[in-house]
Design an enzyme around this catalytic site. Structure first.
Site, PDB file in Angstrom:
ATOM      1  N   CYS A 132     -80.413  32.599  24.215  1.00  0.00           N
ATOM      2  CA  CYS A 132     -81.662  33.355  24.415  1.00  0.00           C
ATOM      3  C   CYS A 132     -81.382  34.653  25.146  1.00  0.00           C
ATOM      4  O   CYS A 132     -81.920  35.705  24.801  1.00  0.00           O
ATOM      5  CB  CYS A 132     -82.663  32.548  25.250  1.00  0.00           C
ATOM      6  SG  CYS A 132     -83.150  31.003  24.505  1.00  0.00           S
ATOM      7  N   CYS A 151     -81.004  29.455  28.966  1.00  0.00           N
ATOM      8  CA  CYS A 151     -80.447  29.318  27.613  1.00  0.00           C
ATOM      9  C   CYS A 151     -79.606  30.545  27.260  1.00  0.00           C
ATOM     10  O   CYS A 151     -80.124  31.655  27.127  1.00  0.00           O
ATOM     11  CB  CYS A 151     -81.607  29.118  26.635  1.00  0.00           C
ATOM     12  SG  CYS A 151     -81.363  29.718  24.973  1.00  0.00           S
TER      13      CYS A 151
END
Lengths: 108, 318
Positions: free
Chosen positions: A34, A31
């Site tokens: 992230c 991600c």
């Protein structure tokens, strides 16, 4: 103090039984947003070193049981735990100053 | 008293970071205020068209930009801005957490953010089934039923990607044709796991603790229908959030900041660069170049108001 690496094995000890508020960042390697939070969390942990709060990171790929238990459907997901309870939660990328302001409420 | 700088750059994507490199090299006291490092580029899994890098992770590339800006002295604050004002000869930047910073010149490079659908239930269920990034949240919808909303490349790519993970994918688009690349459109149309719902708009997102269904409306007949699902990915493009600067500089009908060839906005001392501007192509290499231009123009402006001697520029004498 740096961020605590949270796993299924230490989650109870470090989060649920913690006597200090703890911010948990649920994330995953795949991600992008992230990963962008990585250095921000690092900096946050540094700045919060002498404050009565903890910062933790939980990889949801490696700890799918925790992801399921806490209904993670969007990452990065942030939750503040106090006495084992989720007190506040939000999803999506956050700023350093924003996270600091949210944590400061719990010890000032 | 607000902290003083020569130059404040708002945004930490390719444009802002490159501006930071160039401003640092001109010895300007430079502050970059940004929500994160990399912006849209930072969340790209792979970048394959940035010269000098055959294939690189978007965030890794952006960290290199940042390192370079830091090496030349640029400072960073990870904050969200709330308002920018001009006070006499200075610019005052206010942040949502109440901090204030002041500078002689300003570069606006805060890019674009994903657009919202603006329908009931969207805010309430964000993170509870409503998502804006298929590559981030897609794997959390394994064997579930999802919908992708939109008709451009990012929507088509998301639908294609989700079809490998989810049990079923609805692709909902308000027109009857897609705006994406031909190849991608063909791939999506021939994918048995993707069901197209064209000329339909989402009017409501419903659920209990999590998303359970969406209400869609036919754009022609206005007939309503319900689709039961577990997740909805909103991929309707990106837009500029100009709320902090819209009474400071001119913006166009798309909220983009209008600039000239030197990245100057309608207000002297305020430059803009990258996706936040009306420059047509939204690419890392273009944003980086625009950031460099903005920094050099800012340098010239600051020299002028400080009354410093004419300096030699990269392109020769002014």
């Amino acid at each position: 103090m740096s961020e605590i690496k949270l796993t299924s094995a230490n989650f109870e000890e470090e989060v649920l039984k913690s006597n200090q508020p703890i911010l948990v960042d649920f994330w995953a390697e795949w991600c992008g947003p992230c990963k962008m939070m990585g250095p921000i969390l690092e900096q946050l942990a540094k700045e919060m070193e002498n404050k009565p709060v903890k910062i933790g990171k939980c990889n949801i790929d490696e700890n799918q049981d925790l992801a399921q238990k806490y209904d993670i459907m969007s990452i990065p997901a942030f939750k503040i735990f106090i006495n084992g309870q989720v007190i506040e939660e939000w999803v999506g990328a956050q700023t350093l100053e924003g996270l600091k302001a949210k944590l400061e409420k719990f010890y000032n | 008293m607000a902290e003083q700088y020569d130059l404040i750059i708002i945004g930490g994507g390719p444009a802002g970071l490159t501006a930071g490199i160039y401003a640092g090299r001109r010895d300007l006291k430079t502050l970059i205020i940004t929500k994160n490092i990399g912006g849209q580029a930072g969340s790209a899994s792979w970048v394959e068209n940035y010269p000098g890098f055959e294939k690189v992770n978007g965030f890794e590339l952006m960290q290199k930009f940042q390192k370079q800006a830091e090496n030349f002295g640029a400072q960073f604050k990870y904050e969200e801005i709330s308002k920018v004002e001009k006070i006499n000869k200075h610019f005052l930047v206010k942040t949502v957490t109440g901090n204030e910073y002041q500078s002689l010149a300003l570069i606006l490079a805060f890019g674009k953010t994903p657009s919202n659908l603006e329908v009931p239930g969207e805010k309430e269920f964000t993170g509870k089934g409503v998502a804006y990034c298929a590559t981030c949240d897609g794997p959390l919808f394994k064997n579930k039923i999802v919908a992708v909303i939109g008709g451009g490349n990012s929507a088509l790519e998301s639908a294609d990607y989700m079809s490998q993970i989810a049990q079923k994918v609805f692709l909902i688009h308000r027109r009857n044709e897609f705006r994406g690349e031909e190849l991608l459109v063909e791939r999506v149309k021939s994918n048995p796991k993707i069901e197209l719902k064209l000329e339909k708009v989402v009017t409501e997102i419903k659920g209990d603790k999590f998303v359970k269904e969406i209400i869609i409306e036919d754009v022609n007949t206005k007939a309503k229908d319900s689709v039961k699902l577990d997740g909805i990915f909103i991929e309707i493009g990106y837009s500029v959030d100009a709320s902090a600067i819209n009474d400071l500089v001119n913006i166009n009908e798309k909220n983009e900041i209008t600039i000239d060839e030197q990245c100057q906005t309608s207000l002297p001392g305020v430059l803009a660069a990258g996706d936040v501007t009306n420059i047509k192509f939204k690419q890392i290499v273009i944003s980086a170049a625009e950031g460099a231009k903005a920094a050099l123009t800012a340098y010239k402006y600051i020299q002028d108001i400080k009354g410093t001697k004419e300096a030699i520029f990269d392109w020769g004498k002014k």
